[in-house]
Design a protein around this motif. Structure first.
Motif, PDB file in Angstrom:
ATOM      1  N   GLN A  67       0.843  -1.189   0.000  1.00 39.42           N
ATOM      2  CA  GLN A  67       0.000   0.000   0.000  1.00 39.42           C
ATOM      3  C   GLN A  67       0.880   1.241   0.000  1.00 39.42           C
ATOM      4  O   GLN A  67       2.032   1.209   0.452  1.00 39.42           O
ATOM      5  CB  GLN A  67      -0.927   0.019   1.222  1.00 39.42           C
ATOM      6  CG  GLN A  67      -1.917  -1.131   1.266  1.00 39.42           C
ATOM      7  CD  GLN A  67      -2.812  -1.060   2.479  1.00 39.42           C
ATOM      8  OE1 GLN A  67      -2.840  -0.055   3.189  1.00 39.42           O
ATOM      9  NE2 GLN A  67      -3.551  -2.123   2.742  1.00 39.42           N
ATOM     10  N   SER A  68       0.335   2.327  -0.513  1.00 42.27           N
ATOM     11  CA  SER A  68       1.077   3.583  -0.550  1.00 42.27           C
ATOM     12  C   SER A  68       0.559   4.527   0.522  1.00 42.27           C
ATOM     13  O   SER A  68      -0.576   4.399   0.999  1.00 42.27           O
ATOM     14  CB  SER A  68       0.941   4.241  -1.929  1.00 42.27           C
ATOM     15  OG  SER A  68      -0.425   4.490  -2.230  1.00 42.27           O
ATOM     16  N   HIS A  69       1.372   5.482   0.875  1.00 38.77           N
ATOM     17  CA  HIS A  69       0.969   6.496   1.838  1.00 38.77           C
ATOM     18  C   HIS A  69      -0.171   7.322   1.235  1.00 38.77           C
ATOM     19  O   HIS A  69      -0.143   7.651   0.049  1.00 38.77           O
ATOM     20  CB  HIS A  69       2.157   7.396   2.165  1.00 38.77           C
ATOM     21  CG  HIS A  69       1.954   8.277   3.343  1.00 38.77           C
ATOM     22  ND1 HIS A  69       1.219   9.449   3.266  1.00 38.77           N
ATOM     23  CD2 HIS A  69       2.371   8.172   4.636  1.00 38.77           C
ATOM     24  CE1 HIS A  69       1.213  10.022   4.455  1.00 38.77           C
ATOM     25  NE2 HIS A  69       1.898   9.282   5.307  1.00 38.77           N
ATOM     26  N   PRO A  70      -1.195   7.668   2.011  1.00 36.09           N
ATOM     27  CA  PRO A  70      -2.334   8.430   1.454  1.00 36.09           C
ATOM     28  C   PRO A  70      -1.915   9.725   0.761  1.00 36.09           C
ATOM     29  O   PRO A  70      -2.483  10.094  -0.266  1.00 36.09           O
ATOM     30  CB  PRO A  70      -3.205   8.702   2.686  1.00 36.09           C
ATOM     31  CG  PRO A  70      -2.866   7.600   3.633  1.00 36.09           C
ATOM     32  CD  PRO A  70      -1.417   7.297   3.412  1.00 36.09           C
ATOM     33  N   TRP A  71      -0.915  10.415   1.320  1.00 28.58           N
ATOM     34  CA  TRP A  71      -0.457  11.651   0.687  1.00 28.58           C
ATOM     35  C   TRP A  71       0.164  11.363  -0.680  1.00 28.58           C
ATOM     36  O   TRP A  71      -0.122  12.031  -1.662  1.00 28.58           O
ATOM     37  CB  TRP A  71       0.548  12.370   1.582  1.00 28.58           C
ATOM     38  CG  TRP A  71       1.497  13.250   0.823  1.00 28.58           C
ATOM     39  CD1 TRP A  71       2.822  13.044   0.593  1.00 28.58           C
ATOM     40  CD2 TRP A  71       1.176  14.493   0.160  1.00 28.58           C
ATOM     41  NE1 TRP A  71       3.355  14.057  -0.162  1.00 28.58           N
ATOM     42  CE2 TRP A  71       2.359  14.959  -0.443  1.00 28.58           C
ATOM     43  CE3 TRP A  71       0.012  15.246   0.022  1.00 28.58           C
ATOM     44  CZ2 TRP A  71       2.428  16.142  -1.168  1.00 28.58           C
ATOM     45  CZ3 TRP A  71       0.065  16.429  -0.716  1.00 28.58           C
ATOM     46  CH2 TRP A  71       1.261  16.865  -1.295  1.00 28.58           C
ATOM     47  N   ASP A  72       1.024  10.350  -0.744  1.00 24.57           N
ATOM     48  CA  ASP A  72       1.674  10.007  -2.003  1.00 24.57           C
ATOM     49  C   ASP A  72       0.656   9.554  -3.040  1.00 24.57           C
ATOM     50  O   ASP A  72       0.779   9.890  -4.227  1.00 24.57           O
ATOM     51  CB  ASP A  72       2.720   8.907  -1.782  1.00 24.57           C
ATOM     52  CG  ASP A  72       3.867   9.370  -0.895  1.00 24.57           C
ATOM     53  OD1 ASP A  72       4.248  10.548  -0.997  1.00 24.57           O
ATOM     54  OD2 ASP A  72       4.377   8.558  -0.110  1.00 24.57           O
ATOM     55  N   ALA A  73      -0.341   8.800  -2.598  1.00 26.59           N
ATOM     56  CA  ALA A  73      -1.373   8.327  -3.529  1.00 26.59           C
ATOM     57  C   ALA A  73      -2.177   9.499  -4.089  1.00 26.59           C
ATOM     58  O   ALA A  73      -2.466   9.547  -5.294  1.00 26.59           O
ATOM     59  CB  ALA A  73      -2.297   7.339  -2.822  1.00 26.59           C
ATOM     60  N   TRP A  74      -2.538  10.450  -3.230  1.00 30.01           N
ATOM     61  CA  TRP A  74      -3.308  11.603  -3.697  1.00 30.01           C
ATOM     62  C   TRP A  74      -2.484  12.480  -4.627  1.00 30.01           C
ATOM     63  O   TRP A  74      -2.968  12.912  -5.685  1.00 30.01           O
ATOM     64  CB  TRP A  74      -3.791  12.420  -2.507  1.00 30.01           C
ATOM     65  CG  TRP A  74      -4.588  13.626  -2.908  1.00 30.01           C
ATOM     66  CD1 TRP A  74      -5.922  13.668  -3.219  1.00 30.01           C
ATOM     67  CD2 TRP A  74      -4.101  14.964  -3.078  1.00 30.01           C
ATOM     68  NE1 TRP A  74      -6.293  14.949  -3.570  1.00 30.01           N
ATOM     69  CE2 TRP A  74      -5.195  15.771  -3.495  1.00 30.01           C
ATOM     70  CE3 TRP A  74      -2.844  15.559  -2.918  1.00 30.01           C
ATOM     71  CZ2 TRP A  74      -5.069  17.139  -3.750  1.00 30.01           C
ATOM     72  CZ3 TRP A  74      -2.723  16.921  -3.172  1.00 30.01           C
ATOM     73  CH2 TRP A  74      -3.830  17.690  -3.590  1.00 30.01           C
ATOM     74  N   CYS A  75      -1.239  12.749  -4.259  1.00 30.35           N
ATOM     75  CA  CYS A  75      -0.374  13.605  -5.073  1.00 30.35           C
ATOM     76  C   CYS A  75      -0.097  12.951  -6.427  1.00 30.35           C
ATOM     77  O   CYS A  75      -0.059  13.632  -7.460  1.00 30.35           O
ATOM     78  CB  CYS A  75       0.935  13.870  -4.328  1.00 30.35           C
ATOM     79  SG  CYS A  75       1.947  15.172  -5.053  1.00 30.35           S
ATOM     80  N   TRP A  76       0.068  11.644  -6.436  1.00 25.82           N
ATOM     81  CA  TRP A  76       0.293  10.930  -7.690  1.00 25.82           C
ATOM     82  C   TRP A  76      -0.944  11.013  -8.579  1.00 25.82           C
ATOM     83  O   TRP A  76      -0.856  11.341  -9.766  1.00 25.82           O
ATOM     84  CB  TRP A  76       0.645   9.476  -7.392  1.00 25.82           C
ATOM     85  CG  TRP A  76       0.661   8.576  -8.586  1.00 25.82           C
ATOM     86  CD1 TRP A  76      -0.359   7.800  -9.057  1.00 25.82           C
ATOM     87  CD2 TRP A  76       1.751   8.369  -9.480  1.00 25.82           C
ATOM     88  NE1 TRP A  76       0.023   7.116 -10.179  1.00 25.82           N
ATOM     89  CE2 TRP A  76       1.319   7.442 -10.467  1.00 25.82           C
ATOM     90  CE3 TRP A  76       3.057   8.856  -9.548  1.00 25.82           C
ATOM     91  CZ2 TRP A  76       2.145   7.001 -11.490  1.00 25.82           C
ATOM     92  CZ3 TRP A  76       3.885   8.421 -10.570  1.00 25.82           C
ATOM     93  CH2 TRP A  76       3.430   7.501 -11.535  1.00 25.82           C
ATOM     94  N   GLN A  77      -2.078  10.699  -8.018  1.00 26.52           N
ATOM     95  CA  GLN A  77      -3.308  10.674  -8.804  1.00 26.52           C
ATOM     96  C   GLN A  77      -3.632  12.054  -9.386  1.00 26.52           C
ATOM     97  O   GLN A  77      -4.048  12.167 -10.539  1.00 26.52           O
ATOM     98  CB  GLN A  77      -4.467  10.182  -7.939  1.00 26.52           C
ATOM     99  CG  GLN A  77      -5.797  10.122  -8.683  1.00 26.52           C
ATOM    100  CD  GLN A  77      -6.924   9.606  -7.802  1.00 26.52           C
ATOM    101  OE1 GLN A  77      -6.705   9.211  -6.659  1.00 26.52           O
ATOM    102  NE2 GLN A  77      -8.127   9.607  -8.318  1.00 26.52           N
ATOM    103  N   GLU A  78      -3.425  13.105  -8.597  1.00 23.86           N
ATOM    104  CA  GLU A  78      -3.807  14.442  -9.036  1.00 23.86           C
ATOM    105  C   GLU A  78      -2.754  15.119  -9.896  1.00 23.86           C
ATOM    106  O   GLU A  78      -3.097  15.886 -10.810  1.00 23.86           O
ATOM    107  CB  GLU A  78      -4.102  15.317  -7.810  1.00 23.86           C
ATOM    108  CG  GLU A  78      -5.315  14.885  -7.009  1.00 23.86           C
ATOM    109  CD  GLU A  78      -6.605  15.080  -7.781  1.00 23.86           C
ATOM    110  OE1 GLU A  78      -6.690  16.062  -8.556  1.00 23.86           O
ATOM    111  OE2 GLU A  78      -7.526  14.256  -7.621  1.00 23.86           O
ATOM    112  N   TYR A  79      -1.475  14.841  -9.649  1.00 29.35           N
ATOM    113  CA  TYR A  79      -0.447  15.676 -10.268  1.00 29.35           C
ATOM    114  C   TYR A  79       0.653  14.923 -11.021  1.00 29.35           C
ATOM    115  O   TYR A  79       1.007  15.313 -12.127  1.00 29.35           O
ATOM    116  CB  TYR A  79       0.187  16.575  -9.203  1.00 29.35           C
ATOM    117  CG  TYR A  79      -0.797  17.537  -8.607  1.00 29.35           C
ATOM    118  CD1 TYR A  79      -1.194  18.677  -9.302  1.00 29.35           C
ATOM    119  CD2 TYR A  79      -1.354  17.322  -7.352  1.00 29.35           C
ATOM    120  CE1 TYR A  79      -2.112  19.572  -8.772  1.00 29.35           C
ATOM    121  CE2 TYR A  79      -2.267  18.205  -6.810  1.00 29.35           C
ATOM    122  CZ  TYR A  79      -2.648  19.323  -7.530  1.00 29.35           C
ATOM    123  OH  TYR A  79      -3.573  20.200  -7.004  1.00 29.35           O
ATOM    124  N   THR A  80       1.241  13.883 -10.452  1.00 25.27           N
ATOM    125  CA  THR A  80       2.459  13.318 -11.048  1.00 25.27           C
ATOM    126  C   THR A  80       2.239  12.018 -11.804  1.00 25.27           C
ATOM    127  O   THR A  80       3.187  11.501 -12.397  1.00 25.27           O
ATOM    128  CB  THR A  80       3.530  13.097  -9.958  1.00 25.27           C
ATOM    129  OG1 THR A  80       3.024  12.177  -8.984  1.00 25.27           O
ATOM    130  CG2 THR A  80       3.907  14.402  -9.299  1.00 25.27           C
TER     131      THR A  80
END
Length: 204
Positions: free
Chosen positions: A136-149
């Motif tokens: 599993q990924s960290h919630p922050w990393d998952a959100w930042c990935w999905q929205e931006y990177t």
């Protein structure tokens, strides 16, 4: 008055043999060491460097082909025109190493649905390691990935690969008011790749 004769420290026979053996083997081990450096370590290191460099170059070209790259000159013009936003420093791997720099005109600090963690903190590192064991990924990393990177659905523009932290130094020097956030994409990137592979598999 008589003085005691100073004691003599006799050399250890095993130590003497070890030193003599090392001296005798030196002419043999030195060529072997040079051979390993020239024909094993150097080629392996060069291959690893070229493999990583080529991967970063192809990644940048793929983002350029998708219209998701931004040069420093264009970014400077935007900032001079009054644009604000957030610089994202992405770590493709959890360990320190290669970094990507991304730009978004969004104020991530106000849009993020959760507190932005300090990537260098022990709390964040421990949480990421614990989640990695569960795939599993960290919630922050998952959100930042999905929205931006994310390479498929993110909306941030890629500024630099390989050493994106140079942009962090540049912005901190010339535009210190621009916020900078950091994220790790190793796990969430792998999860997205696996999901894409499963979606392309023929259904029974």
């Amino acid at each position: 008055m008589s003085f005691a004769e100073p004691s003599r420290i006799e050399p250890d026979d095993n130590q003497s043999r070890g030193i003599a053996l090392a001296i005798l083997l030196l002419p043999l081990t030195l060529p072997l060491f040079l051979f390993l450096c020239l024909f094993v370590f150097l080629p392996v290191g060069l291959f690893a460097f070229l493999f990583s460099f080529t991967g970063e170059l192809l990644f940048y070209l793929s983002m350029w082909n998708d219209g998701r790259t931004l040069t420093r000159r264009r970014l400077r013009r935007r900032l001079a025109a009054g644009e604000t936003g957030t610089l994202i420093i992405e770590y493709p791997m959890l360990a320190q190493g290669r970094t990507h720099a991304w730009w978004t005109p969004d104020d991530i600090s106000t849009l993020a649905p959760l507190p932005i963690p300090d990537r260098s903190s022990d709390e964040y590192q421990d949480a990421v390691l614990d989640l990695m064991e569960q795939d599993q990924s960290h919630p922050w990393d998952a959100w930042c990935w999905q929205e931006y990177t994310s390479t498929s659905q993110g909306k941030a523009s890629l500024l630099r690969v390989w050493n994106g932290k140079k942009y962090q130094e540049w912005l901190a020097r010339h535009y210190p008011s621009i916020p900078i956030v950091e994220t790790t994409s190793e796990i969430v990137r792998q999860l997205e790749i696996e999901a894409q592979q499963k979606s392309h598999q023929p259904q029974p």
